[in-house]
Enzyme design. Structure first.
Site, PDB file in Angstrom:
ATOM      1  N   PHE A   1       0.842  -1.200   0.000  1.00  0.00           N
ATOM      2  CA  PHE A   1       0.000   0.000   0.000  1.00  0.00           C
ATOM      3  C   PHE A   1       0.877   1.249   0.000  1.00  0.00           C
ATOM      4  CE2 PHE A   1      -2.367   3.439   1.841  1.00  0.00           C
ATOM      5  CZ  PHE A   1      -3.692   3.257   1.456  1.00  0.00           C
ATOM      6  N   CYS A   2       1.859   1.295   0.898  1.00  0.00           N
ATOM      7  CA  CYS A   2       2.708   2.481   1.016  1.00  0.00           C
ATOM      8  C   CYS A   2       3.736   2.567  -0.104  1.00  0.00           C
ATOM      9  CB  CYS A   2       3.387   2.508   2.382  1.00  0.00           C
ATOM     10  SG  CYS A   2       2.227   2.741   3.758  1.00  0.00           S
ATOM     11  N   VAL A   3       4.213   1.439  -0.620  1.00  0.00           N
ATOM     12  CA  VAL A   3       5.112   1.460  -1.771  1.00  0.00           C
ATOM     13  C   VAL A   3       4.416   2.133  -2.948  1.00  0.00           C
ATOM     14  CG1 VAL A   3       6.264   0.032  -3.498  1.00  0.00           C
ATOM     15  CG2 VAL A   3       6.511  -0.523  -1.072  1.00  0.00           C
TER      16      VAL A   3
ATOM     17  N   HIS B   1       4.031   5.987  -2.424  1.00  0.00           N
ATOM     18  CA  HIS B   1       5.233   6.802  -2.642  1.00  0.00           C
ATOM     19  C   HIS B   1       5.644   6.820  -4.109  1.00  0.00           C
ATOM     20  CE1 HIS B   1       5.581   7.694   1.515  1.00  0.00           C
ATOM     21  NE2 HIS B   1       5.537   6.412   1.825  1.00  0.00           N
TER      22      HIS B   1
END
Length: 335
Positions: free
Chosen positions: A85-87, A90
């Protein structure tokens, strides 16, 4: 109806009042994303939402250092923590900075062509390992509060996202398509390039004693925000018994940053120590938290507020293990 949230049902942002409503307003203005799920999922605990936002804002958005560099560090942290999700988030935000080729190179799993960019991603990865050598820094030393604050912020946010959100950043996993990543990123360009005033988020926090701010923060608002998040997250410890505290502390004391092996469980039994199991999963492998783990711990007295606090406690125990191993070796010299 499908939802991005796992294990909890946060109230709709439009119903927010007080600190939560004020935090949402700041997030929309300074982050450019209305009601991002990584913060909405914390809304049952206003002090956690406000302090998690403050740490991210004061480091990534308003702190010292370039935005592209800090996005690369955040991406490295997210890769180390196995948080898709965070990859994806960003990667989209790198498009917002204007670094489109860099964003797509990383989306393909490739190493950045620029040596400094590659070092920033790797530096972010290494912060997962307590005690890992992080010097020489791939950025000016005076920018350490911004870069380290960003890394620690996402060590916390990654764990919250992996534990309490699905993997899809956008509905239907649309972020997998290059055109979508580019369009969404470009829509955030104006906000990402706007200069943010340091310290604006501190109005959302309860006062923090100056002595609580870590030395590496160098007296910047990043340190105040970190101290506030530590205080808010550690309140979740009250949900565990003394024996469960011992189990959690013993496991984290020897943790070397590695991911638990998939063969064999290695975590406390959910029937005997369900709270300790949840806390340790949140710390070491939040992506492995299951409905059964939550159900084994949750009783009628345990609201969403309680579950978020327990997960946040586990997440921050890992963050604290990382930070404390660094703070004993870091001294911020005057530029």
């Amino acid at each position: 109806m499908t939802t991005v949230f796992r294990h909890t049902e946060p109230l709709p942002p439009r119903s927010a009042t007080g600190t939560v409503a004020e935090a949402y307003a700041q997030i929309r203005h300074d982050f450019g994303i209305a009601d991002p799920s990584t913060f909405v999922v914390l809304s049952s605990t206003p002090e956690l939402l406000a302090s998690a936002w403050a740490l991210m804002r004061e480091s990534l958005i308003a702190g010292p250092g370039g935005r592209t560099g800090k996005e690369l560090v955040a991406l490295g942290v997210s890769l180390a923590n196995r948080c898709p999700f965070c990859v994806d988030a960003h990667t989209v935000l790198l498009h917002a900075t204007g670094d489109h080729a860099l964003a797509e190179r990383l989306a393909r799993g490739e190493t950045p062509a620029d040596e400094t960019h590659a070092r920033l991603v790797e530096w972010g990865r290494r912060t997962r390992e307590p005690g890992a050598p992080l010097e020489p820094y791939p950025f000016p030393r005076e920018d350490l509060p911004g870069y380290l604050g960003t890394a620690l912020s996402f060590h916390f946010i990654n764990r919250i996202a992996s534990a309490l959100l699905t993997e899809n950043l956008l509905p239907g996993g649309a972020q997998r398509f290059r055109a979508v990543r580019s369009v969404v990123g470009r829509s955030l360009t104006r906000t990402v390039r706007r200069t943010a005033r340091p310290g604006a988020s501190l109005m959302l926090l309860d006062p923090v004693d100056a002595g609580e701010s870590p030395a590496w923060a160098g007296g910047t608002p990043v340190g105040v925000a970190y101290a506030a998040l530590l205080r808010a997250a550690m309140r979740g410890a009250a949900l565990l018994g003394a024996d469960e505290h011992e189990v959690v502390e013993a496991a984290l004391q020897d943790w070397d940053g590695s991911h638990p092996p998939l063969t064999g469980d290695g975590f406390p039994d959910r029937r005997e120590h369900p709270g300790a199991r949840l806390a340790l999963l949140a710390a070491l492998a939040p992506y492995r938290i299951t409905e059964e783990d939550v159900a084994a711990w949750r009783t009628r007295e345990h609201s969403d507020h309680c579950l978020v606090h327990l997960v946040a406690y586990g997440a921050f125990v890992a963050v604290d293990r990382i930070e404390s191993s660094l703070s004993t070796r870091i001294t911020l010299e005057a530029p």
